[in-house]
Design a protein around this motif. Structure first.
Motif, PDB file in Angstrom:
ATOM      1  N   LEU A  65       0.807  -1.223   0.000  1.00 50.44           N
ATOM      2  CA  LEU A  65       0.000   0.000   0.000  1.00 50.44           C
ATOM      3  C   LEU A  65       0.839   1.272   0.000  1.00 50.44           C
ATOM      4  N   LEU A  66       2.105   1.198   0.426  1.00 51.73           N
ATOM      5  CA  LEU A  66       2.985   2.366   0.399  1.00 51.73           C
ATOM      6  C   LEU A  66       3.737   2.514  -0.916  1.00 51.73           C
ATOM      7  N   ASP A  67       3.646   1.530  -1.776  1.00 52.16           N
ATOM      8  CA  ASP A  67       4.306   1.585  -3.083  1.00 52.16           C
ATOM      9  C   ASP A  67       3.615   2.663  -3.927  1.00 52.16           C
ATOM     10  N   ASP A  78      -7.131   2.535  -0.903  1.00 50.35           N
ATOM     11  CA  ASP A  78      -6.207   3.606  -0.504  1.00 50.35           C
ATOM     12  C   ASP A  78      -5.867   3.526   0.978  1.00 50.35           C
ATOM     13  N   LEU A  79      -4.586   3.676   1.267  1.00 54.62           N
ATOM     14  CA  LEU A  79      -4.112   3.786   2.647  1.00 54.62           C
ATOM     15  C   LEU A  79      -4.056   5.265   3.001  1.00 54.62           C
ATOM     16  N   VAL A  96       1.477  -3.191  21.838  1.00 50.51           N
ATOM     17  CA  VAL A  96       1.136  -2.127  20.898  1.00 50.51           C
ATOM     18  C   VAL A  96       1.123  -2.721  19.494  1.00 50.51           C
ATOM     19  N   TRP A  97       0.022  -2.468  18.754  1.00 45.90           N
ATOM     20  CA  TRP A  97      -0.134  -3.015  17.413  1.00 45.90           C
ATOM     21  C   TRP A  97      -0.491  -1.916  16.427  1.00 45.90           C
ATOM     22  N   PRO A  98       0.059  -1.995  15.219  1.00 43.72           N
ATOM     23  CA  PRO A  98      -0.306  -1.003  14.195  1.00 43.72           C
ATOM     24  C   PRO A  98      -1.745  -1.197  13.733  1.00 43.72           C
ATOM     25  N   VAL A  99      -2.390  -0.084  13.417  1.00 44.10           N
ATOM     26  CA  VAL A  99      -3.744  -0.067  12.875  1.00 44.10           C
ATOM     27  C   VAL A  99      -3.698   0.777  11.605  1.00 44.10           C
ATOM     28  N   MET A 100      -4.120   0.199  10.489  1.00 41.38           N
ATOM     29  CA  MET A 100      -4.117   0.934   9.233  1.00 41.38           C
ATOM     30  C   MET A 100      -5.401   1.742   9.080  1.00 41.38           C
ATOM     31  N   VAL A 101      -5.255   2.957   8.594  1.00 41.18           N
ATOM     32  CA  VAL A 101      -6.399   3.812   8.291  1.00 41.18           C
ATOM     33  C   VAL A 101      -6.604   3.723   6.780  1.00 41.18           C
ATOM     34  N   VAL A 166     -16.396   1.899  -8.296  1.00 45.73           N
ATOM     35  CA  VAL A 166     -15.244   1.095  -8.711  1.00 45.73           C
ATOM     36  C   VAL A 166     -15.024  -0.023  -7.699  1.00 45.73           C
ATOM     37  N   ALA A 167     -14.706  -1.217  -8.175  1.00 44.57           N
ATOM     38  CA  ALA A 167     -14.330  -2.323  -7.303  1.00 44.57           C
ATOM     39  C   ALA A 167     -12.838  -2.205  -7.006  1.00 44.57           C
ATOM     40  N   LYS A 168     -12.498  -2.286  -5.711  1.00 39.96           N
ATOM     41  CA  LYS A 168     -11.097  -2.181  -5.286  1.00 39.96           C
ATOM     42  C   LYS A 168     -10.724  -3.415  -4.487  1.00 39.96           C
ATOM     43  N   LEU A 169      -9.525  -3.900  -4.740  1.00 38.49           N
ATOM     44  CA  LEU A 169      -9.005  -5.048  -4.025  1.00 38.49           C
ATOM     45  C   LEU A 169      -8.420  -4.591  -2.688  1.00 38.49           C
ATOM     46  N   SER A 170      -8.657  -5.367  -1.641  1.00 37.30           N
ATOM     47  CA  SER A 170      -8.161  -5.026  -0.313  1.00 37.30           C
ATOM     48  C   SER A 170      -7.621  -6.275   0.381  1.00 37.30           C
ATOM     49  N   ASP A 171      -7.082  -6.085   1.557  1.00 36.33           N
ATOM     50  CA  ASP A 171      -6.598  -7.145   2.454  1.00 36.33           C
ATOM     51  C   ASP A 171      -5.426  -7.921   1.833  1.00 36.33           C
ATOM     52  N   PHE A 172      -4.267  -7.309   1.912  1.00 36.77           N
ATOM     53  CA  PHE A 172      -3.053  -7.888   1.318  1.00 36.77           C
ATOM     54  C   PHE A 172      -2.160  -8.547   2.352  1.00 36.77           C
ATOM     55  N   GLY A 173      -2.665  -8.779   3.572  1.00 35.95           N
ATOM     56  CA  GLY A 173      -1.848  -9.316   4.640  1.00 35.95           C
ATOM     57  C   GLY A 173      -1.601 -10.804   4.567  1.00 35.95           C
TER      58      GLY A 173
END
Length: 174
Positions: A65-67, A78-79, A96-101, A166-173
């Protein structure tokens, strides 16, 4: 940037890559969702403990997502940013865990499937959404990335200024 030992085919992002410049700051009026990390079943290929597998999951998603090329793609979610969450541990401490917005969607493909049966959904919309996801997958595959979890719940329908629905792909973990 140096290559990662956990991700040998990609490079790690630097702290400069996640700093938000003033022109990138978003209004709280923007629709956003918070995505917490969760533990994935690694299967037999990765022998990682729960905490490590959660970090591997979020780092792999952030790398994509940062690329800048992924950010330019209309068919990838979008991130908007990154924040942190504190989880209580059994010993009374906190981790402590990261949370993506992330960009908020109107709905998922899964909820559309439940709402419309095949005969009532407009053919042009169905074909358009399939094309959107094919374009996203083509981009990922050209970068040597396999999504590994394409399903209706990971295809999000978003409204864009440029193209409308628009259809967007998500969840790349995964």
């Amino acid at each position: 940037p140096p290559r990662s030992t956990l991700f040998p085919y990609t490079t790690l992002f630097r702290s400069d890559d996640v700093i938000i410049r003033p022109e990138q700051i978003r209004s709280l009026e923007d629709k956003m969702v918070l995505k917490r990390t969760r533990q994935h079943d690694n299967g037999p290929s990765l022998a990682l403990d729960g905490a490590s597998s959660r970090y591997v999951s979020v780092l792999s998603e952030l790398q994509l997502l940062l690329d800048p090329e992924a950010q330019a793609r209309e068919n990838i979610i979008d991130l908007h940013g990154l924040t942190w969450d504190f989880e209580p541990e059994s010993d009374g401490s906190h981790s402590v865990w990261p949370v993506m917005v992330l960009e908020a969607a109107e709905c998922s493909m899964g909820s559309l499937i439940d709402e419309y049966n095949e005969s009532s959904a407009p053919l042009a919309s169905r074909i358009g959404y399939c094309y959107n996801i094919a374009v996203a997958l083509e981009f990922l595959h050209s970068r040597g990335v396999a999504h590994c979890d394409v399903k209706p719940e990971n295809v999000l329908i978003c409204m864009t200024q440029r193209s409308g629905s628009v259809a967007k792909l998500s969840d790349f973990g995964s």
